[in-house]
Design an enzyme around this catalytic site. Structure first.
Site, PDB file in Angstrom:
ATOM      1  N   GLU A   1       0.697  -0.627  -4.730  1.00 11.30           N
ATOM      2  CA  GLU A   1      -0.093   0.621  -5.044  1.00 11.30           C
ATOM      3  C   GLU A   1       0.767   1.994  -4.979  1.00 11.30           C
ATOM      4  O   GLU A   1       1.595   2.127  -4.232  1.00 11.30           O
ATOM      5  CB  GLU A   1      -1.232   0.738  -3.966  1.00 11.30           C
ATOM      6  CG  GLU A   1      -2.054   2.028  -4.406  1.00 11.30           C
ATOM      7  CD  GLU A   1      -2.682   2.487  -3.112  1.00 11.30           C
ATOM      8  OE1 GLU A   1      -3.791   3.004  -3.232  1.00 11.30           O
ATOM      9  OE2 GLU A   1      -2.231   2.503  -1.958  1.00 11.30           O
TER      10      GLU A   1
ATOM     11  N   ASP B   1       0.718  -1.029  -0.101  1.00  7.61           N
ATOM     12  CA  ASP B   1      -0.058  -0.112   0.000  1.00  7.61           C
ATOM     13  C   ASP B   1       0.842   1.323  -0.040  1.00  7.61           C
ATOM     14  O   ASP B   1       1.886   1.510   0.755  1.00  7.61           O
ATOM     15  CB  ASP B   1      -0.830   0.004   1.225  1.00  7.61           C
ATOM     16  CG  ASP B   1      -1.679   1.167   1.452  1.00  7.61           C
ATOM     17  OD1 ASP B   1      -2.715   1.554   0.512  1.00  7.61           O
ATOM     18  OD2 ASP B   1      -1.463   2.168   2.386  1.00  7.61           O
TER      19      ASP B   1
END
Length: 588
Positions: free
Chosen positions: A307, A239
């Site tokens: 991401e 993330d």
């Protein structure tokens, strides 16, 4: 009209054309297939994102959980999904619903226990499904033991986070050390009364940034990853990777000149807090660690996917750097979310597709992300008429496809959630006047399984966010029973992806600068009308006069049927219609 020039497909107007050809593919040996199943299993995978709070509630508390996911594994078996990734399941105060982690080695109690997790891994493995975990390295929760110890200046933890004194103005007022802004508006610095210093938090106040310039932090996170690998996961989705490092001199960031709101994240050009080159070194370190783990343990290659919303050059460096040092297996390609919308025409789509393939380093796998938990759903961004055609596009592009839960059904955002029922913190922070379009709750509503209470998601009197009222008509069970449905189209597309031509064929998009001889080869042609009006097209130059088109997949509302043959010169597409066809020799 469509014409072919030097073996290239050119779309003019509001139509998107994609073709793939087998191009003298050689049969692979059994040993090579076994090698691919272990090391390259992910290169043509469909990864299905599960938002655990919203997928299936097994105990009637209104919140999805691990047992709920386990109970629905048959959905993946029937659909053809063989890899899923779970949004964070770690212990958390849930200020940002799991992206604020208070213990990386524990499971959030409302999601279940380690026994539940072990059961999920065992059952998923038995069903041929790999499980990927969401990993949040940039920040922890302010309730994490590390942060509590760091705030108390406990030995060994003093610099686990980014702490600074700030500045004192002439009038005695203390202010943050620089002008850095939070993604969720306002200063990126939060004052801690106990430590008498500011801590960096690029997201919410409850998400302090970890300090990766401290080797102890890196070691601690390495241990967390190994811990979960030992629990049986096949890898990690990393993330917000591009926020992990910041400029050590704490230089003010320049103005972006895109907004005059000084509290907005877009007010600054984030050259000192985002996309720093040290990110690549971190990913390369983790790649070595995962490769070593895979070599020394049974099972498939353990992988990373990242991401990071960044420019294309920065993202491509996540694959490998200029020296060829390997990073992640693939960085998420968000172009269908960030660069395209319902006003985009065929040229926009082709440009975005080509750009990724042109910039991508040789030997790597492309990927395509249509939706996720932070953005409006595909049917809400592109329109409900596009559900099947967008899935056709996603599934017939080369490489990896990423599906957000419910997109196989065509679920839409529930934008009319009241302010009282809103739980997304950034939306709550902006107040009742502006929450509706800030909130991410509308795309996180419970999975719509059937037309029972709460869409079959939960027996609770109230779910954590409201169920979209359209579940009475739009649900998985109804689509299983219907002669035609979005789910059935999606299943057909996943089955189609097993074809060698779609996995290893030469790829051409409109004006894609690679010449491929298609004569005499079996080919797949996906045709998508991205306009709001009917289009009559002629692909006979591409298909060649000796061929016709056999329909392999058609949309729910299509006038056509699977198996139907079409003349390449007389194809009529309804608004937003897509067709997946096979080019084959005309019968004589």
């Amino acid at each position: 009209m469509v014409s072919k020039r030097s073996g290239l497909v050119l779309a003019i107007g509001f139509n998107l054309f994609i073709a793939l050809s087998e191009a003298s593919l050689l049969a692979r040996q059994r040993s090579q297939q076994e090698l691919d199943s272990k090391y390259n299993w992910w290169q043509h995978e469909v990864f299905y994102q599960i938002y655990p709070r919203s997928f299936m509630d097994s105990n009637g508390d209104g919140i999805g959980d691990l047992k709920g996911v386990t109970s629905k594994l048959q959905h993946f078996v029937e659909t053809g999904i063989t890899a899923v990734w779970l949004s964070p399941i770690f212990q958390s105060p849930m200020k940002d619903f799991g992206y604020d982690i208070s213990d990386y080695s524990k499971i959030q109690p409302e999601y279940g226990t380690f026994e539940d997790f072990d059961e999920l891994i065992a059952n998923a493995t038995a069903a041929g499904i790999k499980v990927i975990l969401d990993f949040v390295p940039n920040h922890s929760s302010d309730e994490h033991e590390w942060f509590i110890k760091s705030a108390a200046r406990e030995s060994g933890y003093e610099d686990f986070y980014v702490w600074e004194d700030g500045k004192v103005l002439e009038n005695g007022t203390r202010v943050p050390p620089n002008n850095w802004r939070s993604v969720f508006t306002g200063s990126a610095w939060e004052w801690h009364e106990g430590r008498q210093q500011y801590y960096l938090r690029q997201f919410t106040a409850g998400q302090p940034d970890l300090n990766y310039r401290n080797p102890a932090v890196l070691q601690a996170m390495d241990e967390v990853m190994i811990y979960w690998l030992n629990k049986g996961v096949a890898g990690f989705r990393i993330d917000a990777i591009n926020y992990v490092y910041e400029n050590t001199q704490l230089l003010d960031e320049p103005l972006s000149e895109t907004t005059d709101d000084p509290n907005s994240y877009d007010y600054l050009d984030h050259i000192y807090t985002k996309n720093l080159p040290e990110v690549n070194e971190l990913l390369q370190h983790w790649r070595v660690m995962l490769d070593d783990y895979s070599k020394n343990n049974d099972g498939p290659q353990r992988i990373m996917m990242t991401e990071g919303y960044a420019d294309v050059n920065t993202v491509m460096n996540y694959y490998e750097d200029e020296n060829g040092t390997q990073g992640v297996q693939f960085p998420f390609n968000f172009d269908f979310i960030s660069s395209l919308n319902n006003n985009s025409d065929a040229r926009d789509f082709v440009y975005i597709i080509e750009r990724w393939l042109i910039y991508m380093p040789h030997g790597h796998a492309p990927n395509w992300v249509m939706g996720n938990h932070d953005n409006p759903r595909v049917a809400s961004r592109y329109g409900v008429q596009t559900v099947d055609s967008m899935n056709m596009l996603l599934m017939t592009l080369p490489g990896i496809a990423i599906t957000y839960y419910g997109e196989e059904l065509g679920m839409v955002d529930y934008r009319d959630i009241s302010f009282a029922d809103t739980v997304d913190q950034p939306a709550c922070d902006v107040g009742i006047a502006n929450y509706k379009w800030m909130s991410r709750d509308p795309e996180r509503t419970p999975m719509q399984w059937n037309n029972d209470t709460n869409a079959g998601f939960s027996t609770a009197s109230k779910t954590w966010v409201p169920v979209n009222p359209n579940y009475l008509q739009l649900n998985a069970e109804a689509q299983k029973q219907a002669p035609r449905s979005h789910l059935k189209v999606y299943q057909q597309l996943i089955k189609l992806r097993q074809l060698e031509v779609l996995q290893n064929g030469a790829f051409i998009a409109q004006a894609y600068n690679r010449e491929v001889e298609l004569k005499g080869k079996r080919s797949i042609l996906t045709i998508i009308n991205v306009s709001n009006s009917q289009q009559q097209i002629d692909v006979s130059d591409f298909a060649e006069s000796s061929k016709h088109l056999v329909l392999l997949v058609v949309g729910v509302d299509s006038q056509y049927k699977v198996g139907q043959r079409l003349k390449p010169s007389e194809i009529v597409l309804a608004p937003y219609e897509g067709l997946v066809t096979r080019l084959s020799l005309r019968e004589k």
